[in-house]
Design an enzyme around this catalytic site. Structure first.
Site, mmCIF file in Angstrom:
data_model
loop_
_atom_site.group_PDB
_atom_site.id
_atom_site.type_symbol
_atom_site.label_atom_id
_atom_site.label_comp_id
_atom_site.label_asym_id
_atom_site.label_seq_id
_atom_site.Cartn_x
_atom_site.Cartn_y
_atom_site.Cartn_z
ATOM 1 N N HIS A 1 0.856 -1.196 -0.176
ATOM 2 C CA HIS A 1 0.046 0.027 -0.070
ATOM 3 C C HIS A 1 0.897 1.229 -0.182
ATOM 4 O O HIS A 1 0.259 2.523 -0.397
ATOM 5 C CB HIS A 1 -0.922 0.085 1.239
ATOM 6 C CG HIS A 1 -1.806 -0.917 1.020
ATOM 7 N ND1 HIS A 1 -3.391 -0.636 0.914
ATOM 8 C CD2 HIS A 1 -2.137 -2.329 1.286
ATOM 9 C CE1 HIS A 1 -4.020 -1.783 0.733
ATOM 10 N NE2 HIS A 1 -3.346 -2.706 0.848
ATOM 11 N N ASP B 1 3.735 9.478 -0.691
ATOM 12 C CA ASP B 1 2.388 8.691 -0.360
ATOM 13 C C ASP B 1 2.159 7.448 -1.390
ATOM 14 O O ASP B 1 2.395 7.966 -2.535
ATOM 15 C CB ASP B 1 1.144 9.460 -0.206
ATOM 16 C CG ASP B 1 0.220 9.228 0.799
ATOM 17 O OD1 ASP B 1 -0.030 8.053 1.221
ATOM 18 O OD2 ASP B 1 -0.538 10.204 1.308
#
Ligand code: GDG
Length: 476
Positions: A158, A365
């Site tokens: 992720h 991110d």
């Protein structure tokens, strides 16, 4: 057909028969509901008894088995707080300065993964497929293979996969690469992450491409691809456009003509909060016409509060928020509202809809779901503007946002000024372009493409395994 088994560090347990899970968990739960299956992982509790003695509890709800267990304090400290969150998380987000590495933590990380394989193995059938999530569980496939488990094993990361130079700075990096290659499918958020992984692997060992998307290294074959995680735009739109709770209606009135800027994320140094506060200060300094007419609300619930780096950033934000308000605030105007609190998800989506600008400016991110949720929550006739860091995975898809470099406070301040002055027609055009992407790359699509690819890896020759019964040693 076997069942789908999802493994993640945390399991979102159903509460009172009703799941309280957020976006990602809902996507996983849908897949489990569709095909029947099991969700395996830590229940979030710390137990007094030792990890080895701890039993797996299975709770059945709506056709899903939730198989969860507690961790003991030592395992929690070494595997979760130290190696996962004080080595892998900072390193994968390019913050080598925050890495706090200890060999005991690496050994604890490997030991807990082995313990998870011990617990999971008796629950698996030969025709199951196993989908493992995130950086806490890099060694799990190898540990399962050593238990003679031959099911398709998929891994989705992720968070970003860093460049080879950064990855190679982590002690044990070579061992982790080898461990990753025990998965049959390795999924990343973006093409950049995928390429970073392949480059790192090619530097470390002999890497061969065998067919499109398939590779061979360490004597094992696996597929590598990218699967950008999405959201459920329609469900967010519905929540966001529903009636406002009375308290919210009052806030809306109070705002009057002020332009509302929102930012929301876990309080984490990867999210670029101090840099964003300084960018907001630069806006007030260099564009004084906005003083008194804007309001920046920062929602940042505490996360991983036991890790030192998280305590440091929390103190920094408290100081900075006070300093900026002290410098620019007036008796009748507070420029920055800093809320170190967790908000209800439904309320959050409504707040997104009420606001004119979203600041999503992480320093790194994997994807960033807040960026996508903000866009989906908007009124298509009068949408807000998304300001998005080029270092969020979402910037690959949401190219119609105002893309900024979060390290350049002048750039971010200029983007806020541009957003404050943007015409309605430009806002609508940008919003339409972004919605097109969100409606295509939904969370369902992310899940379905990953699982289809994982099933398709069935044709890969199984990894070379020791004979059944032969004892194996799992070396950290
Ligand atoms: C990791 C990767 C990747 C935030 N504050 C509150 C709240 N949230 C919700 C948001 C969003 C979720 O939490 C955060 O997701 P992000 O993607 O923004 O960030 P991470 O937590 O770092 O997630 C990331 C993601 O995994 C998925 O693959 O995109 O890159 O780092 O849904 O809305 N929810 C509630 N109250 C809050 O105060 N209810």
């Amino acid at each position: 057909m076997g069942q789908l088994v999802v493994v993640s560090n945390r399991v979102a347990l159903p509460e009172n028969g009703k799941s309280s899970a957020g976006g990602l968990a809902v996507g996983i739960l849908d897949a489990l509901k569709e095909n029947g299956g099991m969700w395996f992982g830590w229940n979030g509790e710390i137990s007094e008894i030792s990890g080895e003695e701890e039993k797996v509890t299975i709770l059945r709800d709506q056709g899903i088995d939730y198989a969860s267990f507690s961790l003991d304090q030592n395992d929690y400290d070494l595997y979760y707080s130290q190696f996962s969150n004080a080595v892998l998380w900072p390193a994968f987000h390019y913050r080598l300065d925050l890495v706090d590495y200890q060999r005991t933590a690496w050994r604890g990380y490997c030991r807990v993964n082995l313990l998870l394989a011990d617990r999971l193995t008796p629950l698996l059938s030969e025709d199951d497929i196993v989908w493992v999530h995130d950086y806490h569980l890099i060694p799990l496939a190898e540990a399962l293979r050593q238990h003679n488990q031959r099911q398709p094993l998929g891994f989705f990361l992720h968070i970003p996969f860093p460049s080879p130079e950064v990855f190679n700075s982590i002690p044990n990096h070579a061992r982790m690469l080898e461990m990753l290659c025990h998965y049959d499918l390795l999924g990343f958020q973006t093409e950049t992450d995928k390429q970073a992984f392949l480059s790192t692997l090619a530097q470390e060992t002999c890497l061969r491409q065998t067919e499109a998307g398939y590779y061979n290294a360490y004597g094992r074959s696996f597929k590598v691809s990218h699967y950008p995680i999405g959201i459920e735009p329609e469900s967010i739109r519905q929540i966001a456009s529903g009636p406002l709770p009375p308290k919210m209606a009052a806030i809306k009135d109070e705002l009057g003509d002020a332009k509302n800027i929102i930012a929301c994320e876990r309080l984490d140094y990867s999210k670029g909060l101090p840099e964003r506060f300084l960018a907001f200060e630069a806006l007030l300094e260099h564009y004084p016409q906005h003083r008194g007419h804007i309001r920046y609300t920062q929602i940042a619930p505490t996360s991983r509060g036991e890790v030192q780096a998280y305590q440091t950033i929390r103190h920094k934000l408290e100081t900075e928020a006070g300093r900026i308000n002290g410098k620019y605030g007036t008796l009748s105007w507070t420029p920055l509202y800093y809320l170190n609190q967790h908000f209800d998800r439904r309320l959050l989506m409504k707040i997104f809809r009420l606001t004119d600008i979203a600041l999503v400016t992480p320093l790194r991110d994997g994807m960033n779901l807040v960026a996508k949720e903000y866009v989906a929550a908007q009124d298509p006739e009068d949408p807000g503007v998304l300001i998005l860091s080029r270092f969020a995975g979402a910037a690959d898809e949401l190219t119609s946002a105002l893309i900024v470099n979060p390290y350049d406070r002048g750039d971010v301040a200029a983007a806020i000024n541009q957003a404050l002055n943007m015409s309605r027609s430009e806002r609508i055009t940008r919003h339409q372009q972004m919605m097109k992407v969100l409606k295509w790359q939904t969370i369902d699509r992310w899940r379905d493409t990953f699982l289809q690819d994982l099933r398709d890896t069935g044709h890969i020759a199984p990894a070379v395994l020791p004979d059944k019964g032969q004892s194996t040693v799992f070396l950290p």
